[in-house]
Design a protein around this motif. Structure first.
Motif, PDB file in Angstrom:
ATOM      1  N   HIS A  62      35.952  30.752  35.005  1.00  0.00           N
ATOM      2  CA  HIS A  62      36.523  30.425  36.360  1.00  0.00           C
ATOM      3  C   HIS A  62      36.137  31.554  37.236  1.00  0.00           C
ATOM      4  CE1 HIS A  62      39.364  27.687  34.614  1.00  0.00           C
ATOM      5  NE2 HIS A  62      38.396  27.040  34.856  1.00  0.00           N
ATOM      6  N   GLU A  65      38.746  34.743  38.334  1.00  0.00           N
ATOM      7  CA  GLU A  65      39.106  35.472  37.379  1.00  0.00           C
ATOM      8  C   GLU A  65      38.515  36.751  37.084  1.00  0.00           C
ATOM      9  OE1 GLU A  65      40.218  32.304  34.633  1.00  0.00           O
ATOM     10  OE2 GLU A  65      41.186  31.060  35.996  1.00  0.00           O
ATOM     11  N   ARG A 132      37.151  28.908  42.185  1.00  0.00           N
ATOM     12  CA  ARG A 132      37.212  28.766  40.585  1.00  0.00           C
ATOM     13  C   ARG A 132      36.176  28.094  40.081  1.00  0.00           C
ATOM     14  NH1 ARG A 132      41.982  27.138  36.705  1.00  0.00           N
ATOM     15  NH2 ARG A 132      41.114  25.191  35.694  1.00  0.00           N
ATOM     16  N   HIS A 216      40.469  34.111  30.355  1.00  0.00           N
ATOM     17  CA  HIS A 216      40.903  33.698  31.479  1.00  0.00           C
ATOM     18  C   HIS A 216      42.042  34.571  32.096  1.00  0.00           C
ATOM     19  CE1 HIS A 216      38.842  29.587  31.889  1.00  0.00           C
ATOM     20  NE2 HIS A 216      38.517  30.216  30.570  1.00  0.00           N
ATOM     21  N   SER A 217      42.657  34.116  33.285  1.00  0.00           N
ATOM     22  CA  SER A 217      43.759  34.701  33.876  1.00  0.00           C
ATOM     23  C   SER A 217      44.257  33.697  34.720  1.00  0.00           C
ATOM     24  CB  SER A 217      43.482  35.960  34.772  1.00  0.00           C
ATOM     25  OG  SER A 217      42.842  35.741  36.134  1.00  0.00           O
TER      26      SER A 217
HETATM   27 ZN    ZN Z   1      40.733  30.267  34.077  1.00  0.00          ZN
END
Ligand code: ZN
Length: 357
Positions: A62, A65, A132, A216-217
């Motif tokens: 993404h 992130e 994203r 991820h975040s």
């Molecule tokens: Zn993510």
């Protein structure tokens, strides 16, 4: 901007391969990104010919992130430096001995792919910080809406891809069939995107892979299988491949459907996620929560569930438990805080690897 740009992530990966030729292999991914960029992963191995269990870690899926790339680049650098120098590792209050580093790298191969989605990261770092998806312009038709570009790579894997059929009408999986969804457009078909196919290529190329960790975040979680529904270990026939359960999946707290996972795998997934979280907490006391992906929100087409689904679909394939780290409490923390998060998560990932024994 102290975060690495896409050229710097690439050069960091290639520099590590150059600096540690006896311990690494630079892996060129088979497919260029939509905008034509070639990607690299770093394989860390003390014996390229040995058939060791492998942990595959990916990041930068993404675009917004940002710190995920730094987390994997620093993890590689830390392990390589410690192994070569015969030292341990210190992450705040979390310490690993020199013996633990040697054991980890002699027992496991690591394949680290820090930047799965370079086009998206470039767009996020130069045009739209909250971007994203990838940057595929092919599906938006005549729309000039900038949101109609791109596919969510982490909804593009082959796991319950036809979510409208798989999920209950009242379920709310976080996925969309609309190319103009700015966040979670799954793409026209599973693996329609070269960035997704590159991750699959690593799973195919390294059949010893037993664990996938997708970084991820944000939300300070360590997620494990499954993401489509709650887990159950009682009825193997109640599973994602069984069309008898179409239009029933994805509802919390119901008895109609829960996704099958063998008890030993369920226990192992929880244990590894707990080891990750305990190591994170040891650094400076951040509390990460181990939970199944479904407990964050229901999903389809994610990397972690695809990785675990592979051995059900084809028993010749090795079993890969899938995990998703959700680091931090924002997408772009100030760099001084991101540096601390890198220590948190890298301590967690080392603890995770040691716990796979
Ligand atoms: Zn993510």
């Amino acid at each position: 901007m102290p975060y690495l740009n896409i050229a710097e992530v690439e050069s960091a990966v290639t520099a590590l391969a150059t600096s540690y030729p006896g311990l690494t292999e630079l892996v060129t991914l088979p497919e260029a990104s939509v905008e034509g960029r070639t990607s690299h992963a770093l394989r860390i191995t003390t014996d390229p010919q040995a058939r060791k269990d492998c942990v595959l870690m990916i990041g930068g899926v993404h675009a917004r992130e940002w710190g995920s790339c730094e987390i994997l680049v620093h993890l590689a650098a830390d392990l390589l430096e410690a192994h070569q120098g015969g030292t341990g590792l210190a992450y705040g209050g979390c310490h690993y001995t020199a013996d633990q580093v040697q054991v980890l790298l002699h027992r496991l191969d690591l394949v680290l792919f820090p930047l799965v989605n370079p086009d998206g990261r470039l767009h996020s770092q130069t045009v739209d910080p909250m971007w994203r998806k990838n940057r595929n312009p092919a599906y938006g038709g005549a729309s000039r809406d900038p949101a109609c570009v791109g596919v969510d790579i982490n909804r593009n894997y082959d796991f319950l891809f036809d979510f409208a059929t798989a999920f209950a009408p009242t379920a709310t999986p976080q996925v969309s069939a609309s190319p103009c969804d700015p966040q979670v457009y799954a793409g026209p078909s599973a693996f329609s995107e070269p960035e997704t196919r590159n991750v699959r290529a690593l799973l195919d190329r390294y059949p010893g892979t037993r664990w996938l960790v997708d970084v991820h975040s944000y939300s300070e979680d360590m997620l494990y299988n499954w993401g489509d529904d709650e887990n159950q270990s009682a009825d193997p026939s109640m599973n994602f491949r069984n069309p008898a359960y179409d239009h029933t999946r994805g509802l919390p707290g119901d008895v109609t459907y829960a996704e099958y996972i063998e008890k030993t795998d369920a226990d192992s997934a929880v244990l590894l996620a707990e080891h990750f979280c305990q190591a994170v907490a040891g650094v400076r006391g951040r509390t990460y929560k181990p939970e199944s992906g479904f407990h964050l929100y229901p999903t389809s087409g994610t990397s972690d569930d695809y990785a675990f689904a592979r051995h059900f679909v084809n028993p010749d394939r090795g079993k890969v438990l899938g995990f998703t780290v959700e680091w931090g409490t924002s997408f772009h923390p100030p760099w001084a805080e991101m540096e601390r998060i890198v220590l948190d998560v890298d301590a967690g990932l080392v603890g995770f690897c040691l716990a796979t024994a």
